[in-house]
Design a protein around this motif. Structure first.
Motif, mmCIF file in Angstrom:
data_model
loop_
_atom_site.group_PDB
_atom_site.id
_atom_site.type_symbol
_atom_site.label_atom_id
_atom_site.label_comp_id
_atom_site.label_asym_id
_atom_site.label_seq_id
_atom_site.Cartn_x
_atom_site.Cartn_y
_atom_site.Cartn_z
ATOM 1 N N LYS A 1 0.933 -0.762 -0.108
ATOM 2 C CA LYS A 1 -0.182 -0.560 -0.135
ATOM 3 C C LYS A 1 0.932 1.044 -0.135
ATOM 4 C CE LYS A 1 -3.915 -2.859 2.726
ATOM 5 N NZ LYS A 1 -4.486 -2.660 3.781
ATOM 6 N N GLY A 2 0.701 1.838 -1.150
ATOM 7 C CA GLY A 2 1.549 3.228 -0.827
ATOM 8 C C GLY A 2 3.121 2.879 -1.398
ATOM 9 N N LYS A 3 3.972 4.230 -1.216
ATOM 10 C CA LYS A 3 4.780 3.636 -2.186
ATOM 11 C C LYS A 3 5.824 2.733 -1.387
ATOM 12 C CE LYS A 3 4.855 8.071 -4.263
ATOM 13 N NZ LYS A 3 5.021 7.763 -5.715
ATOM 14 N N ALA A 4 7.453 2.447 -2.117
ATOM 15 C CA ALA A 4 7.859 1.489 -0.965
ATOM 16 C C ALA A 4 9.281 1.984 -1.665
ATOM 17 C CB ALA A 4 7.561 0.163 -1.455
ATOM 18 N N PRO A 5 10.567 2.154 -0.883
ATOM 19 C CA PRO A 5 11.938 2.348 -0.992
ATOM 20 C C PRO A 5 12.416 0.919 -1.635
ATOM 21 C CG PRO A 5 11.649 1.697 1.542
ATOM 22 C CD PRO A 5 10.392 1.221 1.075
ATOM 23 N N GLY A 6 13.091 1.342 -2.607
ATOM 24 C CA GLY A 6 13.639 0.629 -4.018
ATOM 25 C C GLY A 6 15.427 0.321 -3.699
ATOM 26 N N ILE A 7 15.420 -1.038 -4.530
ATOM 27 C CA ILE A 7 16.410 -1.775 -4.202
ATOM 28 C C ILE A 7 17.620 -1.984 -5.506
ATOM 29 C CG2 ILE A 7 18.171 -3.285 -3.484
ATOM 30 C CD1 ILE A 7 17.187 -3.531 -0.426
ATOM 31 N N VAL A 8 18.353 -1.622 -5.783
ATOM 32 C CA VAL A 8 19.153 -1.954 -6.973
ATOM 33 C C VAL A 8 20.003 -3.199 -6.439
ATOM 34 C CG1 VAL A 8 20.980 -1.628 -9.105
ATOM 35 C CG2 VAL A 8 19.120 0.256 -8.285
ATOM 36 N N LEU A 9 19.503 -4.491 -7.346
ATOM 37 C CA LEU A 9 19.915 -5.498 -7.067
ATOM 38 C C LEU A 9 21.595 -5.491 -7.904
ATOM 39 C CD1 LEU A 9 20.928 -8.671 -5.959
ATOM 40 C CD2 LEU A 9 18.824 -8.727 -7.055
ATOM 41 N N CYS A 10 23.025 -5.918 -7.876
ATOM 42 C CA CYS A 10 23.855 -5.988 -8.905
ATOM 43 C C CYS A 10 24.358 -6.860 -8.424
ATOM 44 C CB CYS A 10 25.072 -5.077 -8.418
ATOM 45 S SG CYS A 10 25.206 -3.385 -9.216
ATOM 46 N N GLN A 11 24.279 -8.358 -10.246
ATOM 47 C CA GLN A 11 24.416 -9.810 -10.076
ATOM 48 C C GLN A 11 25.947 -9.612 -10.342
ATOM 49 O OE1 GLN A 11 24.124 -8.819 -14.659
ATOM 50 N NE2 GLN A 11 25.825 -9.907 -14.468
ATOM 51 N N GLU A 12 26.476 -11.211 -9.723
ATOM 52 C CA GLU A 12 27.296 -11.969 -9.624
ATOM 53 C C GLU A 12 27.732 -11.939 -10.942
ATOM 54 O OE1 GLU A 12 27.152 -14.872 -5.858
ATOM 55 O OE2 GLU A 12 25.898 -15.206 -7.601
ATOM 56 N N ILE A 13 28.836 -13.007 -11.081
ATOM 57 C CA ILE A 13 29.113 -13.053 -13.104
ATOM 58 C C ILE A 13 28.537 -14.375 -14.007
ATOM 59 C CG2 ILE A 13 31.518 -12.956 -12.205
ATOM 60 C CD1 ILE A 13 32.196 -15.398 -12.077
ATOM 61 N N PHE A 14 27.440 -14.501 -13.147
ATOM 62 C CA PHE A 14 26.063 -15.712 -13.801
ATOM 63 C C PHE A 14 25.315 -14.599 -14.566
ATOM 64 C CE2 PHE A 14 28.894 -16.846 -10.100
ATOM 65 C CZ PHE A 14 29.839 -18.238 -10.804
ATOM 66 N N GLY A 15 25.398 -13.531 -14.559
ATOM 67 C CA GLY A 15 24.232 -13.054 -14.910
ATOM 68 C C GLY A 15 22.917 -12.685 -14.355
ATOM 69 N N ILE A 16 21.628 -12.261 -14.796
ATOM 70 C CA ILE A 16 20.386 -12.583 -13.911
ATOM 71 C C ILE A 16 20.322 -14.301 -13.991
ATOM 72 C CG2 ILE A 16 18.156 -10.646 -13.881
ATOM 73 C CD1 ILE A 16 20.869 -9.485 -13.828
ATOM 74 N N ASN A 17 20.405 -14.411 -13.131
ATOM 75 C CA ASN A 17 19.781 -15.973 -12.985
ATOM 76 C C ASN A 17 19.356 -16.708 -11.750
ATOM 77 O OD1 ASN A 17 21.736 -16.031 -11.083
ATOM 78 N ND2 ASN A 17 23.519 -17.485 -11.443
ATOM 79 N N ALA A 18 18.898 -17.702 -11.330
ATOM 80 C CA ALA A 18 18.120 -17.746 -10.510
ATOM 81 C C ALA A 18 18.011 -17.839 -9.445
ATOM 82 C CB ALA A 18 17.603 -19.479 -10.603
ATOM 83 N N TYR A 19 19.838 -17.681 -8.890
ATOM 84 C CA TYR A 19 19.362 -16.624 -7.968
ATOM 85 C C TYR A 19 19.893 -15.429 -7.659
ATOM 86 C CZ TYR A 19 22.917 -15.631 -3.427
ATOM 87 O OH TYR A 19 23.351 -14.271 -3.008
ATOM 88 N N VAL A 20 20.151 -14.375 -8.477
ATOM 89 C CA VAL A 20 19.686 -13.270 -8.627
ATOM 90 C C VAL A 20 18.240 -13.279 -8.123
ATOM 91 C CG1 VAL A 20 19.341 -11.028 -10.063
ATOM 92 C CG2 VAL A 20 22.125 -12.932 -9.614
#
Length: 412
Positions: free
Chosen positions: A27-46
């Protein structure tokens, strides 16, 4: 995968994808997080990590930082994929990557569902990127896990103004003792930077899908990460009130459905001494319905002693009091009612994800319970009955009464 993908405009032209995970039912606005990847790309763990932090109450964007080399990299951890991942790592332009992170921060802040407060989080390669983002980009908090190569960029530390947490692994071959010592020497006196090293673990100790995953260290690191994010960017929840509401439905209304609504989709409860409880919504609801909520004695009473509230958990110290007028499956499974009155110190460690309970670890002295109902003779045994509860309330009562050698140290 609970999230989706969006497109972000890159600095200097072009576009790249980012995995978006949002808090459900927000409800309403939420804070944000930019998640920086490991060397395996945007994979299942990311994606799993992004979903995890969305459950904690954040709008999370994980940008595809390898897009200039190959869009959509998504790898596992086979030997062949490791080799390919290191190839990407060696070719990766860190400075250009930080500019893509900057664009992601801008895109996140522009979202209607973002409060404008944004932190950055990263693991491995992403750990270094989180550190450099704190130094180069206007973010409100930064957390880096076992960042590789931070020691070569310590001259940028002077530009870090936001609260920053850096996690290290004692046995990390990619950030060894020498590198870690350099980082500690340069940053340990900075009040806005927290440094933690986890003993006996290797690189990627927080990667749930990896060989080096270490659950205790990962739990501790996550609590420290959440603490800095909660303080710097929010959201802030009334964990004490949420826990009280949960207990109210457990012990007052005895409403299982209402109790489950205070918890995440897949919670768990573990009563440590008897290993009773449940893992997952289905088993836990079964446990509550048939073996807990409606199985507690009529005169059950909780007397609070102390409460400690952290960023993601509540620690409650209390007296649990009852008359053993029925079989209590969770505490005294298989023991027929004795009619005995019991007072037992009990501690509950309650972990939250966002504004929902995730797990409960409940501790008490089972030997003391057995003494009080007459199933254990305390004679010649180092245990006590109701005296443990009485001494919790009155510290002036005698100590060391079970120590036969206590008298020997008198006057020494």
């Amino acid at each position: 995968m609970a999230g989706t993908y969006i497109t972000i405009d890159a600095p200097g032209g072009g576009q790249f994808r980012a995995y978006l995970a949002e808090p459900r039912g927000k409800k309403g606005k939420a804070p944000g997080i930019v998640l920086c990847q490991e060397i395996f790309g945007i994979n299942a763990y990311v994606r799993e990590t992004a979903d995890y932090y969305a459950e904690e109450g954040y709008v999370v964007l994980a940008p595809d930082l390898f897009w200039r080399m190959e869009p959509g990299v998504d790898m596992g951890y086979s030997p062949e994929e490791w080799q390919r991942a290191f190839g990407f790592f060696q070719k990766f332009d860190v400075d250009q990557g930080i500019e893509d992170v900057r664009a992601t921060v801008k895109a996140l802040r522009a979202r209607a569902d973002c409060s404008g407060k944004v932190g950055v989080l990263g693991h491995c390669l992403g750990g270094k990127l989180a550190y450099l983002t704190a130094a180069r980009v206007d973010v409100d908090a930064a957390v880096g896990y076992y960042g590789v190569g931070i020691e070569a960029a310590l001259d940028e530390a002077k530009n870090i103004k936001c609260p920053t947490v850096l996690h290290f692994a004692e046995l990390d071959q990619y950030c060894g003792n020498e590198a870690r010592d350099q980082i500690y020497a340069a940053l340990k006196d900075r009040p806005e930077i927290e440094l933690y090293t986890y003993p006996g673990v290797d690189h990627a100790f927080a990667r749930t899908m990896g060989d080096h995953y270490d659950k205790p260290s990962s739990i501790m690191a996550h609590s420290r990460s959440i603490a800095v994010f909660r303080k710097a960017i929010g959201p802030r929840y009334d964990l004490s009130g949420l826990w009280d509401q949960h207990c109210y439905h457990e012990f007052a209304t005895r409403d299982v459905a209402a109790t489950m609504k205070t918890m995440v989709d897949e919670p768990y409860v573990n009563h440590i001494p008897t290993m009773t409880g449940g893992v997952g919504a289905k088993e836990l609801a079964r446990f509550y319905q048939h073996h807990f909520v409606n199985a507690n004695p009529a005169d059950t009473k909780l007397i609070p002693i102390s409460r400690t509230i952290g960023a993601d958990r509540v620690v409650d110290e209390m007296l649990f009091c009852f008359t053993h007028d029925r079989e209590i499956d969770w505490m005294l499974p298989g023991v027929k009612p004795t009619g005995k009155y019991v007072e037992i110190p009990l501690v509950a460690i309650v972990c939250f994800r966002g504004d929902k309970l995730y797990n409960e670890h409940i501790y008490w002295d089972q030997a003391s319970v057995l003494v009080q109902i007459g199933l254990l003779d305390p004679k010649n045994l180092p245990t006590a009955g109701a005296e443990t509860a009485k001494k919790l309330l009155d510290e002036k009562l005698p100590s060391n009464t079970l120590m036969q050698r206590w008298a020997e140290s008198a006057g020494k």
